[in-house]
Motif scaffolding. Structure first.
Motif, PDB file in Angstrom:
ATOM      1  N   CYS A 413       0.828  -1.215   0.000  1.00 18.67           N
ATOM      2  CA  CYS A 413       0.000   0.000   0.000  1.00 18.67           C
ATOM      3  C   CYS A 413       0.862   1.265   0.000  1.00 18.67           C
ATOM      4  O   CYS A 413       0.516   2.262  -0.646  1.00 18.67           O
ATOM      5  N   SER A 414       1.998   1.234   0.711  1.00 20.20           N
ATOM      6  CA  SER A 414       2.898   2.393   0.741  1.00 20.20           C
ATOM      7  C   SER A 414       3.440   2.685  -0.655  1.00 20.20           C
ATOM      8  O   SER A 414       3.504   3.842  -1.091  1.00 20.20           O
ATOM      9  N   LEU A 415       3.842   1.648  -1.363  1.00 21.76           N
ATOM     10  CA  LEU A 415       4.413   1.829  -2.704  1.00 21.76           C
ATOM     11  C   LEU A 415       3.356   2.259  -3.721  1.00 21.76           C
ATOM     12  O   LEU A 415       3.696   2.843  -4.756  1.00 21.76           O
ATOM     13  N   MET A 416       2.090   1.982  -3.448  1.00 18.72           N
ATOM     14  CA  MET A 416       1.012   2.376  -4.372  1.00 18.72           C
ATOM     15  C   MET A 416       0.548   3.818  -4.164  1.00 18.72           C
ATOM     16  O   MET A 416      -0.132   4.386  -5.011  1.00 18.72           O
ATOM     17  N   LEU A 417       0.899   4.419  -3.014  1.00 14.25           N
ATOM     18  CA  LEU A 417       0.582   5.823  -2.783  1.00 14.25           C
ATOM     19  C   LEU A 417       1.679   6.701  -3.397  1.00 14.25           C
ATOM     20  O   LEU A 417       2.815   6.267  -3.568  1.00 14.25           O
TER      21      LEU A 417
END
Length: 444
Positions: A413-417
């Protein structure tokens, strides 16, 4: 001369911000830590004496999780008013609610006195605590990042994360002292002392919040009528991904702050030993959270968050192996190392989540996503981990896999933000769809 005076002024401002966002949160999470500690060590005998110890512990953790059911509601209510009427009034209200409910838990009669009414009252007060905590974290985090000088939002946002660690130190420290001093009477009476102390300590945080500078805590000149509805309409992807981060992070955070205590006692350590381990974990978080918050200002939020999640996932397998050696010194090192790794995600989270929303909907956006994730992840983590331990005949590998899965979600999720560390708050605030139109209509 100006340069010479700016640094001390900045230091004073940082200290004041820590007192509002960090110290208040420390006192609130002190209340959560002492409840989790009591649920692991005392409440099975006080409120659920008719069950065997491990099953009673599972039920006590379920009562602990009941507070998480109210957190999303608290996040929605306090987030709405935080965006509409300003941060300060909401932060004062959350602190007062938490302090009162904590004090009253310390006054509850046990099962032996009032029967089934005792655990019912316990759950009701946990719901009040959860409701208050639902509005606390988001508001405190936003006070830090909205007060921060340019290029320091990660560091100043981490004051809230430090506050959680400070609360852990206070909670574990007080319980350790009470446990050592009143070992024979811990179940009978002494467990109440940390709850009474927590209720009165809230006054310290209340003073800091009432003295907060009005420029930061003031509401918007023209607040949005329904901030959460605006966030759902304009930032649905960010809300979902931030909820995923909160789910994974809170899962591992509450495994660390509550289940680890139970595991230490199951391995064979005494309750005072377990509390010392919890204290070491909290000290490590206080030291590492600001470091990784600062690092996220330099290297970017996504890089630090993803690294922290992967490192912590690998560290879990090492942790259980080390604690399983049943050496106090080795276990102490294991808890300390785990705390250092936990800070890698805990430090940048306030800034990273807060920066995904413009100011008009920021309190609602960060509170809704974080508290829904906390309820789904943190509210069930201790119970699920304990159940896994029972089902696997006390083999911790299943718990390590469970925690690693939660951390994988944090990394993904961090990399997708988007990366937000390089954006100014003005840039973030101006990106809200309809912002330009609303300004134009206002001018017209």
């Amino acid at each position: 001369m100006h340069a010479q005076h700016s640094r001390p002024a900045s230091s004073r401002s940082a200290l004041r911000t820590f007192c509002v966002s960090g110290l208040g949160t420390a006192l609130e999470f002190y209340d959560f830590i002492i409840y989790g500690t009591a649920a692991a060590l005392v409440f099975p005998q006080v409120f659920f004496p008719q069950m065997d110890h491990l099953t009673a512990t599972l039920v006590a953790f379920s009562a602990f999780g009941a507070g998480f059911l109210a957190r999303p509601l608290g996040g929605l209510v306090f987030g709405h008013f935080g965006d509409r009427i300003g941060r300060q009034k909401v932060l004062v209200a959350t602190l007062l609610l938490m302090g009162l409910s904590t004090f009253l838990i310390g006054c509850l009669p046990g099962h032996a006195s009032v029967g089934v009414a005792a655990p019912v009252l316990l759950v009701l007060l946990r719901l009040v605590q959860g409701f208050a905590a639902g509005g606390e974290w988001g508001g405190a985090a936003l006070f830090g990042i909205e007060s921060a000088p340019p290029g320091r939002r990660g560091l100043w946002g981490s004051f809230t994360s430090m506050g959680i660690g400070v609360g852990g130190i206070l909670g574990a420290g007080v319980f350790a002292i009470v446990s050592a001093a009143f070992d024979d009477n811990l179940v009978d009476f002494a467990w109440r002392i940390p709850f009474w102390l927590g209720g009165t300590l809230v006054l310290v945080g209340l003073y800091a919040r009432l003295k907060a500078p009005a420029a930061v805590t003031a509401p918007l000149p023209k607040p949005v009528a329904a901030p959460l509805a605006a966030a759902l309409r304009q930032r649905p992807r960010q809300l979902l991904l931030c909820t995923g981060i909160a789910f994974g992070y809170c899962t591992i955070a509450y495994i660390g702050s509550t289940f680890f205590l139970t595991y230490a006692t199951q391995v064979g350590f005494g309750s005072t030993d377990a509390l010392m381990f919890d204290l070491a974990l909290s000290v490590a978080i206080v030291l590492s959270a600001p470091f990784f918050g600062y690092l996220s200002d330099r290297l970017g939020r996504r890089t630090v968050m993803a690294f922290g999640a992967v490192a912590m996932a690998l560290g879990l397998f090492v942790f259980f192996s080390l604690v399983g050696m049943k050496s106090f010194a080795i276990a102490l090192c294991a808890y300390s190392l785990t705390g250092l790794l936990m800070g890698a995600t805990q430090g940048p989270i306030p800034a990273f989540l807060g920066e995904q929303f413009p100011r008009s909907m920021r309190y609602s956006g960060i509170s809704a996503s974080y508290q829904i994730g906390a309820a789904l992840g943190g509210g069930t983590a201790s119970s699920i981990a304990t159940a896994i331990l029972i089902l696997t005949d006390h083999d911790p590998l299943g718990v390590a896999l469970y925690g690693a899965g939660a951390l994988a979600l944090v990394a993904v999720c961090s990399l997708m933000l988007r990366e937000t560390a390089r954006l100014s708050m003005a840039q973030i605030d101006e990106e809200a769809p309809g912002h330009v139109a609303s300004v134009a209509l206002g001018n017209h």
